[in-house]
Scaffold this motif. Structure first.
Motif, PDB file in Angstrom:
ATOM      1  N   SER A  52       0.963  -0.217   3.315  1.00 25.17           N
ATOM      2  CA  SER A  52       1.537  -1.230   4.193  1.00 25.17           C
ATOM      3  C   SER A  52       0.772  -2.532   4.041  1.00 25.17           C
ATOM      4  CB  SER A  52       1.456  -0.753   5.642  1.00 25.17           C
ATOM      5  OG  SER A  52       1.848  -1.780   6.526  1.00 25.17           O
ATOM      6  N   SER A  53       1.457  -3.638   4.313  1.00 27.54           N
ATOM      7  CA  SER A  53       0.769  -4.927   4.339  1.00 27.54           C
ATOM      8  C   SER A  53       0.574  -5.405   5.773  1.00 27.54           C
ATOM      9  CB  SER A  53       1.561  -5.967   3.540  1.00 27.54           C
ATOM     10  OG  SER A  53       2.850  -6.123   4.092  1.00 27.54           O
ATOM     11  N   SER A  54       0.874  -4.541   6.722  1.00 29.99           N
ATOM     12  CA  SER A  54       0.695  -4.869   8.132  1.00 29.99           C
ATOM     13  C   SER A  54      -0.792  -4.931   8.465  1.00 29.99           C
ATOM     14  CB  SER A  54       1.370  -3.809   9.009  1.00 29.99           C
ATOM     15  OG  SER A  54       0.906  -3.897  10.333  1.00 29.99           O
ATOM     16  N   LEU A  55      -1.248  -6.102   8.932  1.00 31.52           N
ATOM     17  CA  LEU A  55      -2.661  -6.247   9.253  1.00 31.52           C
ATOM     18  C   LEU A  55      -3.080  -5.302  10.364  1.00 31.52           C
ATOM     19  CD1 LEU A  55      -3.182 -10.101   8.986  1.00 31.52           C
ATOM     20  CD2 LEU A  55      -3.749  -8.331   7.326  1.00 31.52           C
ATOM     21  N   THR A  56      -2.175  -5.010  11.281  1.00 30.75           N
ATOM     22  CA  THR A  56      -2.482  -4.078  12.364  1.00 30.75           C
ATOM     23  C   THR A  56      -2.735  -2.685  11.809  1.00 30.75           C
ATOM     24  OG1 THR A  56      -1.144  -5.357  13.898  1.00 30.75           O
ATOM     25  CG2 THR A  56      -1.643  -3.085  14.527  1.00 30.75           C
ATOM     26  N   GLN A  57      -1.885  -2.225  10.897  1.00 39.50           N
ATOM     27  CA  GLN A  57      -2.075  -0.898  10.309  1.00 39.50           C
ATOM     28  C   GLN A  57      -3.341  -0.841   9.466  1.00 39.50           C
ATOM     29  OE1 GLN A  57       1.815  -0.190   8.440  1.00 39.50           O
ATOM     30  NE2 GLN A  57       1.977   1.586   9.811  1.00 39.50           N
ATOM     31  N   ILE A  58      -3.612  -1.898   8.716  1.00 36.06           N
ATOM     32  CA  ILE A  58      -4.815  -1.935   7.883  1.00 36.06           C
ATOM     33  C   ILE A  58      -6.055  -1.903   8.766  1.00 36.06           C
ATOM     34  CG2 ILE A  58      -6.154  -3.330   6.244  1.00 36.06           C
ATOM     35  CD1 ILE A  58      -3.381  -4.344   5.202  1.00 36.06           C
ATOM     36  N   ALA A  59      -6.066  -2.734   9.806  1.00 30.63           N
ATOM     37  CA  ALA A  59      -7.217  -2.774  10.711  1.00 30.63           C
ATOM     38  C   ALA A  59      -7.414  -1.438  11.416  1.00 30.63           C
ATOM     39  CB  ALA A  59      -7.044  -3.893  11.730  1.00 30.63           C
ATOM     40  N   THR A  60      -6.321  -0.795  11.790  1.00 27.36           N
ATOM     41  CA  THR A  60      -6.397   0.509  12.453  1.00 27.36           C
ATOM     42  C   THR A  60      -6.994   1.552  11.508  1.00 27.36           C
ATOM     43  OG1 THR A  60      -4.503  -0.034  13.825  1.00 27.36           O
ATOM     44  CG2 THR A  60      -5.048   2.294  13.618  1.00 27.36           C
ATOM     45  N   VAL A 106     -15.334 -11.617  -1.478  1.00 24.60           N
ATOM     46  CA  VAL A 106     -14.970 -10.532  -2.399  1.00 24.60           C
ATOM     47  C   VAL A 106     -14.848  -9.218  -1.637  1.00 24.60           C
ATOM     48  CG1 VAL A 106     -15.783  -9.135  -4.353  1.00 24.60           C
ATOM     49  CG2 VAL A 106     -15.934 -11.628  -4.456  1.00 24.60           C
ATOM     50  N   ARG A 107     -15.842  -8.904  -0.793  1.00 20.96           N
ATOM     51  CA  ARG A 107     -15.793  -7.661  -0.004  1.00 20.96           C
ATOM     52  C   ARG A 107     -14.590  -7.653   0.928  1.00 20.96           C
ATOM     53  NH1 ARG A 107     -21.244  -8.565   0.270  1.00 20.96           N
ATOM     54  NH2 ARG A 107     -21.088  -9.440   2.362  1.00 20.96           N
ATOM     55  N   GLY A 108     -14.316  -8.788   1.576  1.00 18.73           N
ATOM     56  CA  GLY A 108     -13.187  -8.861   2.495  1.00 18.73           C
ATOM     57  C   GLY A 108     -11.864  -8.647   1.791  1.00 18.73           C
ATOM     58  N   LEU A 109     -11.664  -9.312   0.649  1.00 19.51           N
ATOM     59  CA  LEU A 109     -10.425  -9.166  -0.105  1.00 19.51           C
ATOM     60  C   LEU A 109     -10.288  -7.749  -0.658  1.00 19.51           C
ATOM     61  CD1 LEU A 109      -7.883 -10.418  -1.263  1.00 19.51           C
ATOM     62  CD2 LEU A 109      -9.249 -11.328  -3.149  1.00 19.51           C
ATOM     63  N   ALA A 110     -11.377  -7.192  -1.171  1.00 19.11           N
ATOM     64  CA  ALA A 110     -11.335  -5.824  -1.699  1.00 19.11           C
ATOM     65  C   ALA A 110     -11.044  -4.819  -0.586  1.00 19.11           C
ATOM     66  CB  ALA A 110     -12.649  -5.486  -2.395  1.00 19.11           C
ATOM     67  N   THR A 111     -11.650  -5.009   0.582  1.00 13.67           N
ATOM     68  CA  THR A 111     -11.421  -4.096   1.701  1.00 13.67           C
ATOM     69  C   THR A 111      -9.983  -4.177   2.186  1.00 13.67           C
ATOM     70  OG1 THR A 111     -13.724  -4.241   2.382  1.00 13.67           O
ATOM     71  CG2 THR A 111     -12.161  -3.492   4.042  1.00 13.67           C
ATOM     72  N   CYS A 112      -9.452  -5.388   2.283  1.00 14.54           N
ATOM     73  CA  CYS A 112      -8.060  -5.552   2.713  1.00 14.54           C
ATOM     74  C   CYS A 112      -7.109  -4.927   1.691  1.00 14.54           C
ATOM     75  CB  CYS A 112      -7.751  -7.028   2.906  1.00 14.54           C
ATOM     76  SG  CYS A 112      -6.153  -7.329   3.672  1.00 14.54           S
ATOM     77  N   SER A 113      -7.364  -5.155   0.411  1.00 20.41           N
ATOM     78  CA  SER A 113      -6.524  -4.570  -0.639  1.00 20.41           C
ATOM     79  C   SER A 113      -6.592  -3.048  -0.599  1.00 20.41           C
ATOM     80  CB  SER A 113      -6.972  -5.068  -2.016  1.00 20.41           C
ATOM     81  OG  SER A 113      -6.861  -6.467  -2.088  1.00 20.41           O
ATOM     82  N   PHE A 114      -7.800  -2.519  -0.421  1.00 18.31           N
ATOM     83  CA  PHE A 114      -7.985  -1.075  -0.313  1.00 18.31           C
ATOM     84  C   PHE A 114      -7.186  -0.534   0.877  1.00 18.31           C
ATOM     85  CE2 PHE A 114     -10.511   2.433   1.556  1.00 18.31           C
ATOM     86  CZ  PHE A 114     -10.410   3.347   0.529  1.00 18.31           C
ATOM     87  N   GLY A 115      -7.252  -1.234   2.009  1.00 16.13           N
ATOM     88  CA  GLY A 115      -6.495  -0.825   3.193  1.00 16.13           C
ATOM     89  C   GLY A 115      -4.995  -0.839   2.956  1.00 16.13           C
ATOM     90  N   MET A 116      -4.517  -1.830   2.211  1.00 14.30           N
ATOM     91  CA  MET A 116      -3.080  -1.900   1.899  1.00 14.30           C
ATOM     92  C   MET A 116      -2.638  -0.690   1.076  1.00 14.30           C
ATOM     93  SD  MET A 116      -2.304  -5.784   0.825  1.00 14.30           S
ATOM     94  CE  MET A 116      -2.402  -7.132   1.953  1.00 14.30           C
ATOM     95  N   VAL A 117      -3.459  -0.335   0.099  1.00 13.14           N
ATOM     96  CA  VAL A 117      -3.123   0.806  -0.754  1.00 13.14           C
ATOM     97  C   VAL A 117      -3.151   2.103   0.048  1.00 13.14           C
ATOM     98  CG1 VAL A 117      -3.907   2.187  -2.723  1.00 13.14           C
ATOM     99  CG2 VAL A 117      -3.877  -0.315  -2.874  1.00 13.14           C
ATOM    100  N   MET A 118      -4.202   2.281   0.841  1.00 15.56           N
ATOM    101  CA  MET A 118      -4.357   3.528   1.591  1.00 15.56           C
ATOM    102  C   MET A 118      -3.300   3.697   2.678  1.00 15.56           C
ATOM    103  SD  MET A 118      -6.718   5.028   0.003  1.00 15.56           S
ATOM    104  CE  MET A 118      -7.091   6.405   1.058  1.00 15.56           C
ATOM    105  N   THR A 119      -2.892   2.604   3.320  1.00 17.77           N
ATOM    106  CA  THR A 119      -1.887   2.702   4.382  1.00 17.77           C
ATOM    107  C   THR A 119      -0.466   2.515   3.854  1.00 17.77           C
ATOM    108  OG1 THR A 119      -2.037   0.337   4.919  1.00 17.77           O
ATOM    109  CG2 THR A 119      -3.478   1.843   6.142  1.00 17.77           C
TER     110      THR A 119
END
Length: 67
Positions: free
Chosen positions: A41-49, A26-39
């Motif tokens: 982008s759906s680019s994993l590199t941009q989200i991780a950055t 749940v935390r992982g999916l929520a964090t990834c979704s949050f990163g997509m919204v904030m960036t």
């Protein structure tokens, strides 16, 4: 990042719609979704950055860091 209101809301939504997921999933999916919204982008590199510095800042204050 752990206390970011939008991420907390995302975690509640994921937990409500996907009750079969473990808390870590749940935390992982929520964090990834949050990163997509904030960036915006759906680019994993941009989200991780985006996520890495925020997470590291949070962890740097902890006395115990695990991998």
């Amino acid at each position: 990042m752990r206390n970011h209101p939008q991420r907390q809301e995302g975690t509640r939504i994921v937990r409500r719609h996907r009750p079969h997921l473990s808390p870590s999933q749940v935390r992982g999916l929520a964090t990834c979704s949050f990163g997509m919204v904030m960036t915006r982008s759906s680019s994993l590199t941009q989200i991780a950055t985006f996520i890495a510095p925020v997470s590291y800042t949070h962890l740097a204050g902890d006395s115990q860091m695990t991998l």
